[in-house]
Scaffold this active site. Sequence first.
Site, PDB file in Angstrom:
ATOM      1  N   LEU B  44     -74.063  22.460  -3.763  1.00  0.00           N
ATOM      2  CA  LEU B  44     -74.889  23.166  -4.747  1.00  0.00           C
ATOM      3  C   LEU B  44     -74.410  24.592  -4.930  1.00  0.00           C
ATOM      4  O   LEU B  44     -74.283  25.084  -6.046  1.00  0.00           O
ATOM      5  CB  LEU B  44     -76.346  23.152  -4.290  1.00  0.00           C
ATOM      6  CG  LEU B  44     -77.022  21.803  -4.419  1.00  0.00           C
ATOM      7  CD1 LEU B  44     -78.469  21.900  -3.967  1.00  0.00           C
ATOM      8  CD2 LEU B  44     -76.959  21.306  -5.848  1.00  0.00           C
ATOM      9  N   GLY B  46     -71.400  26.056  -4.126  1.00  0.00           N
ATOM     10  CA  GLY B  46     -70.042  26.208  -4.637  1.00  0.00           C
ATOM     11  C   GLY B  46     -69.879  25.708  -6.061  1.00  0.00           C
ATOM     12  O   GLY B  46     -69.260  26.363  -6.900  1.00  0.00           O
ATOM     13  N   ARG B 338     -91.350  23.186  10.255  1.00  0.00           N
ATOM     14  CA  ARG B 338     -90.492  22.299  11.027  1.00  0.00           C
ATOM     15  C   ARG B 338     -90.360  22.666  12.484  1.00  0.00           C
ATOM     16  O   ARG B 338     -90.428  21.791  13.356  1.00  0.00           O
ATOM     17  CB  ARG B 338     -89.106  22.303  10.401  1.00  0.00           C
ATOM     18  CG  ARG B 338     -89.151  21.664   9.060  1.00  0.00           C
ATOM     19  CD  ARG B 338     -87.843  21.741   8.365  1.00  0.00           C
ATOM     20  NE  ARG B 338     -87.993  21.014   7.110  1.00  0.00           N
ATOM     21  CZ  ARG B 338     -87.089  20.946   6.173  1.00  0.00           C
ATOM     22  NH1 ARG B 338     -85.942  21.569   6.327  1.00  0.00           N
ATOM     23  NH2 ARG B 338     -87.309  20.266   5.087  1.00  0.00           N
ATOM     24  N   GLU B 433     -75.656  27.400   2.492  1.00  0.00           N
ATOM     25  CA  GLU B 433     -76.003  27.263   3.911  1.00  0.00           C
ATOM     26  C   GLU B 433     -75.013  27.998   4.814  1.00  0.00           C
ATOM     27  O   GLU B 433     -75.342  28.373   5.939  1.00  0.00           O
ATOM     28  CB  GLU B 433     -76.073  25.771   4.284  1.00  0.00           C
ATOM     29  CG  GLU B 433     -76.661  25.545   5.664  1.00  0.00           C
ATOM     30  CD  GLU B 433     -76.910  24.083   5.999  1.00  0.00           C
ATOM     31  OE1 GLU B 433     -76.942  23.250   5.075  1.00  0.00           O
ATOM     32  OE2 GLU B 433     -77.072  23.785   7.191  1.00  0.00           O
ATOM     33  N   ARG B 443     -86.061  27.768   8.413  1.00  0.00           N
ATOM     34  CA  ARG B 443     -86.109  27.561   6.977  1.00  0.00           C
ATOM     35  C   ARG B 443     -87.262  26.643   6.599  1.00  0.00           C
ATOM     36  O   ARG B 443     -87.492  25.637   7.256  1.00  0.00           O
ATOM     37  CB  ARG B 443     -84.802  26.940   6.483  1.00  0.00           C
ATOM     38  CG  ARG B 443     -84.849  26.550   5.022  1.00  0.00           C
ATOM     39  CD  ARG B 443     -83.527  26.026   4.536  1.00  0.00           C
ATOM     40  NE  ARG B 443     -83.168  24.712   5.026  1.00  0.00           N
ATOM     41  CZ  ARG B 443     -83.646  23.565   4.538  1.00  0.00           C
ATOM     42  NH1 ARG B 443     -84.521  23.572   3.563  1.00  0.00           N
ATOM     43  NH2 ARG B 443     -83.256  22.408   5.040  1.00  0.00           N
ATOM     44  N   LEU B 449     -82.026  24.080  -1.088  1.00  0.00           N
ATOM     45  CA  LEU B 449     -81.498  23.750  -2.413  1.00  0.00           C
ATOM     46  C   LEU B 449     -81.697  24.949  -3.327  1.00  0.00           C
ATOM     47  O   LEU B 449     -80.821  25.335  -4.097  1.00  0.00           O
ATOM     48  CB  LEU B 449     -82.212  22.514  -2.973  1.00  0.00           C
ATOM     49  CG  LEU B 449     -82.100  21.254  -2.101  1.00  0.00           C
ATOM     50  CD1 LEU B 449     -82.837  20.085  -2.776  1.00  0.00           C
ATOM     51  CD2 LEU B 449     -80.648  20.868  -1.883  1.00  0.00           C
TER      52      LEU B 449
HETATM   53  C1  LIG Z   1     -80.251  14.873   4.989  1.00  0.00           C
HETATM   54  C2  LIG Z   1     -80.562  16.214   4.439  1.00  0.00           C
HETATM   55  C3  LIG Z   1     -81.678  16.400   3.634  1.00  0.00           C
HETATM   56  C4  LIG Z   1     -81.979  17.642   3.106  1.00  0.00           C
HETATM   57  N1  LIG Z   1     -83.067  17.780   2.304  1.00  0.00           N
HETATM   58  C5  LIG Z   1     -83.325  18.979   1.746  1.00  0.00           C
HETATM   59  C6  LIG Z   1     -84.405  19.139   0.826  1.00  0.00           C
HETATM   60  O1  LIG Z   1     -85.129  18.197   0.513  1.00  0.00           O
HETATM   61  N2  LIG Z   1     -84.620  20.356   0.286  1.00  0.00           N
HETATM   62  C7  LIG Z   1     -83.832  21.429   0.580  1.00  0.00           C
HETATM   63  O2  LIG Z   1     -84.051  22.498   0.033  1.00  0.00           O
HETATM   64  N3  LIG Z   1     -82.786  21.300   1.433  1.00  0.00           N
HETATM   65  C8  LIG Z   1     -82.528  20.110   2.015  1.00  0.00           C
HETATM   66  N4  LIG Z   1     -81.464  19.988   2.885  1.00  0.00           N
HETATM   67  C9  LIG Z   1     -80.587  21.139   3.112  1.00  0.00           C
HETATM   68  C10 LIG Z   1     -79.645  21.318   1.942  1.00  0.00           C
HETATM   69  O3  LIG Z   1     -79.304  20.069   1.401  1.00  0.00           O
HETATM   70  C11 LIG Z   1     -78.359  22.010   2.319  1.00  0.00           C
HETATM   71  O4  LIG Z   1     -78.621  23.136   3.080  1.00  0.00           O
HETATM   72  C12 LIG Z   1     -77.616  22.473   1.086  1.00  0.00           C
HETATM   73  O5  LIG Z   1     -77.494  21.434   0.170  1.00  0.00           O
HETATM   74  C13 LIG Z   1     -76.259  23.022   1.438  1.00  0.00           C
HETATM   75  O6  LIG Z   1     -75.534  23.257   0.263  1.00  0.00           O
HETATM   76  P1  LIG Z   1     -74.161  24.023   0.312  1.00  0.00           P
HETATM   77  O7  LIG Z   1     -73.691  24.094  -1.089  1.00  0.00           O
HETATM   78  O8  LIG Z   1     -74.329  25.305   1.027  1.00  0.00           O
HETATM   79  O9  LIG Z   1     -73.206  23.135   1.219  1.00  0.00           O
HETATM   80  P2  LIG Z   1     -72.722  21.601   1.108  1.00  0.00           P
HETATM   81  O10 LIG Z   1     -73.435  20.846   0.078  1.00  0.00           O
HETATM   82  O11 LIG Z   1     -72.717  21.075   2.492  1.00  0.00           O
HETATM   83  O12 LIG Z   1     -71.249  21.719   0.592  1.00  0.00           O
HETATM   84  C14 LIG Z   1     -70.200  22.137   1.391  1.00  0.00           C
HETATM   85  C15 LIG Z   1     -68.934  22.063   0.581  1.00  0.00           C
HETATM   86  O13 LIG Z   1     -67.914  22.744   1.267  1.00  0.00           O
HETATM   87  C16 LIG Z   1     -66.770  21.950   1.348  1.00  0.00           C
HETATM   88  N5  LIG Z   1     -66.089  22.327   2.575  1.00  0.00           N
HETATM   89  C17 LIG Z   1     -66.610  22.470   3.808  1.00  0.00           C
HETATM   90  N6  LIG Z   1     -65.671  22.890   4.656  1.00  0.00           N
HETATM   91  C18 LIG Z   1     -64.544  23.023   3.948  1.00  0.00           C
HETATM   92  C19 LIG Z   1     -63.223  23.432   4.267  1.00  0.00           C
HETATM   93  N7  LIG Z   1     -62.888  23.823   5.487  1.00  0.00           N
HETATM   94  N8  LIG Z   1     -62.294  23.415   3.272  1.00  0.00           N
HETATM   95  C20 LIG Z   1     -62.621  23.039   2.010  1.00  0.00           C
HETATM   96  N9  LIG Z   1     -63.845  22.666   1.669  1.00  0.00           N
HETATM   97  C21 LIG Z   1     -64.791  22.659   2.622  1.00  0.00           C
HETATM   98  C22 LIG Z   1     -67.249  20.535   1.301  1.00  0.00           C
HETATM   99  O14 LIG Z   1     -66.223  19.702   0.824  1.00  0.00           O
HETATM  100  C23 LIG Z   1     -68.414  20.663   0.320  1.00  0.00           C
HETATM  101  O15 LIG Z   1     -67.910  20.588  -0.989  1.00  0.00           O
HETATM  102  C24 LIG Z   1     -81.157  18.738   3.416  1.00  0.00           C
HETATM  103  C25 LIG Z   1     -80.040  18.569   4.226  1.00  0.00           C
HETATM  104  C26 LIG Z   1     -79.741  17.321   4.745  1.00  0.00           C
HETATM  105  C27 LIG Z   1     -78.556  17.180   5.622  1.00  0.00           C
END
Ligand SMILES: Cc1cc2nc3c(=O)[nH]c(=O)nc-3n(C[C@H](O)[C@H](O)[C@H](O)COP(=O)(O)OP(=O)(O)OC[C@H]3O[C@@H](n4cnc5c(N)ncnc54)[C@H](O)[C@@H]3O)c2cc1C
Lengths: 248, 645
Positions: B44, B46, B338, B433, B443, B449
């Site tokens: 979300l 990125g 939580r 995150e 959190r 999200l």
């Molecule tokens: C099962 C589950 C349910 C959840 N439910 C909720 C909810 O209902 N409501 C809520 O608000 N939050 C919820 N969360 C938390 C939330 O989904 C996450 O915190 C959030 O989506 C993280 O988004 P992000 O964009 O930071 O990272 P991510 O979506 O984890 O994306 C990480 C990105 O980084 C890339 N990446 C990672 N390391 C590297 C690297 N070394 N080199 C290149 N690329 C890399 C990956 O390929 C990916 O594209 C939930 C989490 C989980 C696990």
Amino acid sequence: MKFNLKVWRQKNAKAEGKLVDYTIDNIIPDMSFLEMVDVLNDNLVRKGEDPIAFDHDCREGICGMCSMYISGRAHGPQHAATTCQLYMRSFKDGDTIYVEPFRAGAFPIIKDLVTDRSAFDRIISKGGFVSVNTGQAQDANNLPVDKAFAEKAMDAAACIGCGACVAACPNSAAMLFVSAKISQLALLPQGGPERNNRAINMVNQMDEEGFGSCTNIGACEAECPKEIKLTNIARMNREYLVASLINE
Amino acid sequence: MSELNSKIPEGPLAEKWDNYKEHAKLVNPANKRKLEVIVVGTGLAGASAAASLAELGYSVKAFCFQDSPRRAHSIAAQGGINAAKNYKNDGDSVFRLFYDTIKGGDFRAREANVYRLADVSRNIIDQCVAQGVPFARDYGGLLDNRSFGGSQVSRTFYARGQTGQQLLLGAYGALERQIGLGNVKMYSRHEMVEVVTIDGKARGIIARNLITGELERYFGHAVILATGGYGNVFFLSTSAMGSNVTAAWKAHKKGAYFGNPCFTQIHPTCIPVTGEYQSKLTLMSESLRNDGRVWVPKTKEDAKAIREGKKTAADIKEDERDYYLERKYPSFGNLSPRDIASRAAKEACDDGRGIVPSGLGVFLDFADAIKRLGVDVVKARYGELFPMYKNITNEDPLKTPMKIYPAVHYTMGGLWVDYELMTSVQGLYCLGEANFSDHGANRLGASALMQGLADGYFVIPYTIGNYLSSEIFTKAIPTDHPAFVEAESVAKERAEKLIGTKGKKTVDDFHKQLGKIMWEYCGMARTAEGLTHARKLIQDLRKEFWSNVNIPGTLYEFNPEFDKAGRVADFIELGELMVIDALNRNESCGGHFRLEYQDEGEAKRDDEKYAYVSAWEHTSVDADPILHKEELVYENIKLQVRSYK
Ligand SMILES: Cc1cc2nc3c(=O)[nH]c(=O)nc-3n(C[C@H](O)[C@H](O)[C@H](O)COP(=O)(O)OP(=O)(O)OC[C@H]3O[C@@H](n4cnc5c(N)ncnc54)[C@H](O)[C@@H]3O)c2cc1C
Ligand code: SF4
Ligand code: FES
């Protein structure tokens, strides 16, 4: 439980592949299929052999990354489940299980069970979106949406882009995948303004990627882990037809 | 400390962000095209950042390790996304969302950031609906809401049990649109392994092409990391198998401070662990606690009988059940936050009243909801969740209560960032995150999200301009610059060392061992003694890893075992920092519970001494990191004991 596995091994895109036999024992019925492969790989690594490469990430049935063709069925025998959500209790002790990649001309093999499905991304890049830049939106509740349409749009939006529909189809058609996105956006008012271009551009890209055409077999719907319906294909055909007439 | 300048704008809380935007420097459209931005991660945070920056006219390169940007772990979020829309007319407001988030975080988050988050939350919903995200609607066709833990208003927007998926597909669509237009170049199956800095500024990355194994160099005028959380340091967590700390950790080693690493969230409603073979834990969305009631038997004897299969949930009469959340926290009940719900489950199980064979599990019961609303309503409300549970456990939650137990779920800690989301390295940003910013020590549900999308859609497009406006005269730096050569050779040397070790233990052996240490000593209950011991164990594990790991195959091929090894190596180093941080923080707050600091089971904060963000500076793997403190100043709310009673 004990199983005989016949697994597709192929060193890289250019190498020739073949089915290789493995036996595996002490498998618990509550293990997922991928956990069973983990155990097999663990054994292989300890023996100094090359583990089986396979795609997976979420292991919750939602990312669409896992993609095994198991004993003749995309994602295996269980209805409406991805490979990672398939549990060993679906098999009988002593079964012989064939494990192959999702095969299609448009999904070249990278290694073993890993394929390149980037064709799907390229199709989406041609119209699987609403062209609204960040900051251009009006208040979310300014435009009510009939709940029935919203629900149908959500049904179509559930597609995880796994490609099982393509692997299941004797023609390697990608109609179910493409129609799911076209349907989602056709069912919502937000998708309205671009619907014609969307249908034409996405379908053209689909053809360009080398996916086959639909002959109404229905294997895609049967194997789709998210139960995407064939009616979406009908809707896509209608969208495409209307768009073609308008573009005349 | 001058270097830890959080750059919070002047003015009253509610006007800070507008103030900032009105005075931030701008880049003219003709110059934007010449400015290149690297975005690592397409979740979300990125995807929304990459798309929005490309829409503005910047040249963007985006990276992810999966085969498609659509598969980032954001896809797995089930429950929902918060926004202060007050569509329910139930008294919600930006201030209330701000307050709930600060309180939920146990008063360890930065006021100005959290207020901005609450403020832009409303734009997020507008944007996503305009993109065609199929949120749940009521019969009038307007958006529906539900409530989530830690709040008394209904402000959570959702799309069945697939909210994260739908939001991500919206952002992914926007990203693909920009890829199609040629404004973003996408590099899938690429893993970032080094940050390149030149004269103290981030200028690019080294990424490993996961198909060929080659190291590749990429230049950017600025680098954004949006690489997700590090919950997999515990081995078992609700993260995806590939979720890692590598990008953030490499940035840390290049000078980016790590904020509050010990703040991890243990989610109360996950499917309990059943065996050693298990590769991950599955979350059952917190939204289930809207209708599900958590309980264990009142007596140990009944619990034992259930564990041994002599009794079932149905055999325990109503007055023999302990609905412990309702009992202990009458005003929030099953919707307690939580950290509190998790600790209460642990307490009940430690008391011998767990209901699964391992003793680590409690019931989540829908019988009352089904009686009240009917099966169909309950089924419709939770979409995929019930079938998913049934598929995994072979039990039908419509007939018998779910069994759940806490599991590692989210990491509030992450790279330290200022108000502009810039790390302590110039031109290096961190979103989603992966940063430490908005959730303090705990959190609230449905806020991650919101934060990811706030960072990507509505914050970074403004703040990065403020930096890049002074970079318009910097020409693209060729990647044969010594800094790129040096960074690549560091990555190469490390890779060769790893693959050349050819020891006796597998990567997973080490990962599992690390996970056990972390869960036991740095999990739901921590002590100074345990943490000190854990640090030693982790140091030993690190030494053993580098001399005894066995990675099959070669570097220059598709080699997932090697990818995993690199990630585990970084997790081991991170694990030590988490333990150091937990040891430093002599208080209990949110997800950080030190047994020494409690009032009969409730966390006891020490605002006098610990109302600060710990920002750790890396020195070397064998030496202690340096602690920098960002004092948290609360001008708009009063620090209180956090009570949900
Ligand atoms: C099962 C589950 C349910 C959840 N439910 C909720 C909810 O209902 N409501 C809520 O608000 N939050 C919820 N969360 C938390 C939330 O989904 C996450 O915190 C959030 O989506 C993280 O988004 P992000 O964009 O930071 O990272 P991510 O979506 O984890 O994306 C990480 C990105 O980084 C890339 N990446 C990672 N390391 C590297 C690297 N070394 N080199 C290149 N690329 C890399 C990956 O390929 C990916 O594209 C939930 C989490 C989980 C696990
Ligand atoms: S339509 Fe079904 S089978 Fe095809 S990609 Fe989508 S989820 Fe997979
Ligand atoms: S691993 Fe994500 S759907 Fe199977």
